[in-house]
Each structure stands twice: as C-alpha cells, then as structure tokens.
Design an enzyme around this catalytic site. Structure first.
Site, mmCIF file in Angstrom:
data_model
loop_
_atom_site.group_PDB
_atom_site.id
_atom_site.type_symbol
_atom_site.label_atom_id
_atom_site.label_comp_id
_atom_site.label_asym_id
_atom_site.label_seq_id
_atom_site.Cartn_x
_atom_site.Cartn_y
_atom_site.Cartn_z
ATOM 1 N N SER A 86 -82.495 -9.397 19.906
ATOM 2 C CA SER A 86 -81.571 -10.108 20.790
ATOM 3 C C SER A 86 -80.941 -9.162 21.793
ATOM 4 O O SER A 86 -79.939 -9.495 22.429
ATOM 5 C CB SER A 86 -80.491 -10.803 19.971
ATOM 6 O OG SER A 86 -80.181 -12.045 20.519
ATOM 7 N N THR A 206 -77.059 -7.802 25.657
ATOM 8 C CA THR A 206 -77.804 -8.858 24.952
ATOM 9 C C THR A 206 -78.980 -9.380 25.774
ATOM 10 O O THR A 206 -78.977 -9.261 27.010
ATOM 11 C CB THR A 206 -76.852 -10.044 24.666
ATOM 12 O OG1 THR A 206 -77.495 -10.972 23.803
ATOM 13 C CG2 THR A 206 -76.445 -10.770 25.931
ATOM 14 N N ARG A 216 -80.083 -18.996 32.774
ATOM 15 C CA ARG A 216 -78.831 -19.118 32.023
ATOM 16 C C ARG A 216 -78.193 -17.735 31.796
ATOM 17 O O ARG A 216 -78.840 -16.776 31.443
ATOM 18 C CB ARG A 216 -79.116 -19.781 30.664
ATOM 19 C CG ARG A 216 -77.901 -19.963 29.766
ATOM 20 C CD ARG A 216 -77.747 -18.832 28.769
ATOM 21 N NE ARG A 216 -76.712 -19.090 27.771
ATOM 22 C CZ ARG A 216 -76.277 -18.162 26.922
ATOM 23 N NH1 ARG A 216 -76.768 -16.952 26.958
ATOM 24 N NH2 ARG A 216 -75.351 -18.452 26.047
ATOM 25 N N THR A 239 -69.605 -12.147 19.909
ATOM 26 C CA THR A 239 -71.016 -12.428 19.690
ATOM 27 C C THR A 239 -71.147 -13.891 19.305
ATOM 28 O O THR A 239 -70.194 -14.498 18.819
ATOM 29 C CB THR A 239 -71.588 -11.507 18.592
ATOM 30 O OG1 THR A 239 -72.964 -11.834 18.371
ATOM 31 C CG2 THR A 239 -70.852 -11.640 17.278
ATOM 32 N N GLY A 240 -72.330 -14.442 19.551
ATOM 33 C CA GLY A 240 -72.541 -15.845 19.196
ATOM 34 C C GLY A 240 -72.782 -16.703 20.418
ATOM 35 O O GLY A 240 -73.164 -16.195 21.474
HETATM 36 C C1 SD4 Z 1 -75.031 -15.221 24.611
HETATM 37 N N1 SD4 Z 1 -73.279 -14.283 23.283
HETATM 38 O O1 SD4 Z 1 -75.863 -14.968 25.453
HETATM 39 C C2 SD4 Z 1 -74.673 -14.161 23.613
HETATM 40 C C3 SD4 Z 1 -75.588 -14.280 22.442
HETATM 41 C C4 SD4 Z 1 -75.162 -13.509 21.263
HETATM 42 O O2 SD4 Z 1 -75.510 -12.524 19.322
HETATM 43 O O3 SD4 Z 1 -74.053 -13.088 21.109
HETATM 44 N N2 SD4 Z 1 -75.989 -13.224 20.355
HETATM 45 O O4 SD4 Z 1 -74.501 -16.323 24.508
#
Ligand code: SD4
Length: 326
Positions: A86, A206, A216, A239-240
């Site tokens: 990721s 990321t 996006r 994160t997320g």
């Molecule tokens: C996103 N926050 O592109 C990032 C993805 C992520 O761990 O955190 N992955 O939305």
C-alpha cells in the site's frame, strides 16, 4: 452534560482568567494511553512496516539528526519495499491498473510539501520534501508532480510489481469496489519523530486505497488530514479510509485538541468520535497516532487490528491500538 468533557487549563491561561472548554463528543475518552511514556528522541509509525521505518528514522536521530530527515528516511523503507503493498513500489493499483501515489511531509517550522496522484516515482516522500525545500508551493499533483520529479533527477520506474498486477487481475473478475475493513488495504505509513532538541516532524506516504477510481486522491497528501505537525503542540498522522479523514480534517483536529489541553490519547479518541458521529463507520477502518512535545503518544482506531510501531527508550516494539469497536 454527560457526553461532554472539559479541559480547564491552569497556569498562564488560569492567570489571565481564560478557560478553554472544547465541546468533545467522545464518550469513551481515556486520559492517557497505558503504553505511553515520556522522552525523546522517539519515533512512532503505523502498521508492521513501521518497525523497519522506525529503525531507519531512529538511526538519523541517534546521530544527532533532525526530525525532518528522520521521517523522510524512515518512510523511504516501506516505499522501496515491494512487499508493502500500500506504499510506493509494489503498491496495489487503481481500477485501471495504475499505481498512483500520495505523500506529504512537514517540519518543525510549519514548512510542508506534498504530492498527489503521482505515478512512476518510487519515493514520493522525497519529491514532497523537494517541493517543500525548493519551490514556493506546498502541493504538486499528477503530470506536474511527475515532471518536477524527473527534472529533479528522480528515476522513472514501473511500480506495478507482478504480485500487485496479479491481485489487480483477480479483482477485475468481480470488479467490486468495497474499501472495507481489510488489513491489506490499510497500510499507509504515517510516521512522527521527535528529535533530541524536542522538535517534531511528520511524514505520510501511500498508494492509497486499492481499486480506487483513477484520479482519486485520499487524505494522505493533504496537510491537516493525513498528517499535521505544530511544533508548539505535537503531531498526528492517519491511516485508513481517507474520505472519512478528509471529511473531518482529522490530523489538524487532533493537534488542535492537544493545544487546548487534551492528551494525545484523548485527542485521538475524539478524532475517531467525529467520524463515528456522522459516517458509516462500521464498514471502514481509520486509525490515528498522535504525539505531544513530551514524547507521550495516543493511538485509536474505529475497529480493532490497528497496530503501530513505537521506538522509544531504546526499544522498538509493536503495540495494538485501542479501538471504538471491540
Ligand atoms: C487513503 N488513507 O488513500 C489512505 C489509505 C490508507 O492505510 O491509509 N491505507 O485513503
């Protein structure tokens, strides 16, 4: 009111008669994180790949280096690791099979740089650093970011590994976009460092959510969303599912709550509470890490399974974060 907590600051503010009472909505707020200690230098970062990133960052700090150099060197480790699916090289692609990267970096003076929707460059964090150091801008995106990177001598590379391409082809069979609770989909690296002078910097990098629409951009390159540092107060990274973080400008919120007297843990819990209040949180994972000037930290997520690496007091270890849902 039972769902409101107040932080009343004494000291200087008390002396001038000011009282700060933020209206917090978190009902689960814990004052401190039991894993939190004081002291610096320290490094904290998201997920398992944070362990190796912390080692690289701490090496800079132990040699007397600055937090800004530590955070850049730290996150370059997962960026270059094809097994970190990721981040950077080997990141899972968007639905068109393109690896597009987001990153940001911020130093103790409030300087910052960011790239979004960048393709073909393995180290977006270093491109963000160059934008910070060598341009009058904060963020470059897409073609312009790539052009800048190539002009600065970054090599153009194919970042789609065989393994990631195979996963994408499997995904294409159903083409179902469900950025739900899936650990593999959540391993952005956010890293915060406090150097020997007590100065804070942060970095976040990321490949974003896999199978996202082409174009996006998530929270990670947005200063104040994916990461934020204020050297008077502390720093935060996220994160997320980036959409949820963007809607609440989570990292800025959490640092501001610490400014008003919240501990890093209280502030992270409030950051999650703001997401839980209005969004369909059951289907998504979001995790926050925050530190203050003393080296204390907080960590909180919507769901269990968010973990982070803490390098402090001579030890580098993984810790499971507390979460809103258990
Ligand atoms: C996103 N926050 O592109 C990032 C993805 C992520 O761990 O955190 N992955 O939305």
């Amino acid at each position: 009111m039972s769902n409101r907590r107040s932080f009343i600051k004494g000291g200087v503010l008390g002396a001038i008669g000011a009282t700060i009472i933020p209206k917090l909505i978190s009902t689960k707020t814990s004052k401190t994180n039991p894993n939190s200690q004081k002291g610096f230098p320290m490094v904290i970062s998201t997920w398992e790949h944070g362990m190796a990133a912390n080692v690289a960052a701490m090496k800079v700090l132990r040699n007397g280096g600055k937090a800004i150099d530590a955070v850049e060197n730290g996150v370059k480790i997962p960026e270059a690791d094809p097994e970190s699916m990721s981040v950077g090289l080997g990141g899972l692609p968007d639905r068109e099979g393109k690896v597009t990267l987001d990153a940001c970096i911020m130093d103790e003076t409030g300087n910052c740089g960011s790239v979004s929707f960048l393709q073909h460059i393995k180290h977006p964090i270093s491109v963000a650093r160059k934008i910070m150091d060598e341009t009058p801008h904060v963020m470059l995106a897409g073609e312009g970011a790539l052009k800048f990177a190539l002009e600065k001598g970054f090599p153009k590379e194919d970042l789609l590994t065989e393994k990631a391409e195979k996963r994408w082809k499997e995904w294409l069979k159903e083409s179902e976009y469900k950025p739900i609770i899936n650990v593999e989909n959540h391993d952005t690296i956010g890293l915060l460092a406090l150097d020997k002078n007590g100065d804070i910097s942060g970095a976040c990098t990321t490949s974003g959510l896999s199978w996202k629409m082409h174009g996006r951009v998530g929270d990670s390159p947005v200063i104040g969303a994916g990461m934020f540092v204020d050297n008077e107060v502390g720093g935060c990274c996220a994160t997320g599912v980036g959409e949820a973080v963007l809607k609440t400008l989570g990292s800025f919120l959490i640092v501001e709550l610490m400014r008003q007297g919240a501990s890093p843990q209280e502030a992270c819990e409030e950051g999650i509470a703001r997401i839980v209040k209005n969004q369909n949180y059951k289907d998504m994972q979001i995790g926050y890490l925050a530190i203050n000037k003393k080296g204390e930290h907080g960590a909180y997520a919507v769901h269990p399974w968010f973990n982070y690496a803490l390098h402090q007091g001579g030890e580098n270890r993984m810790i499971d974060a507390f979460s809103y849902l258990t």
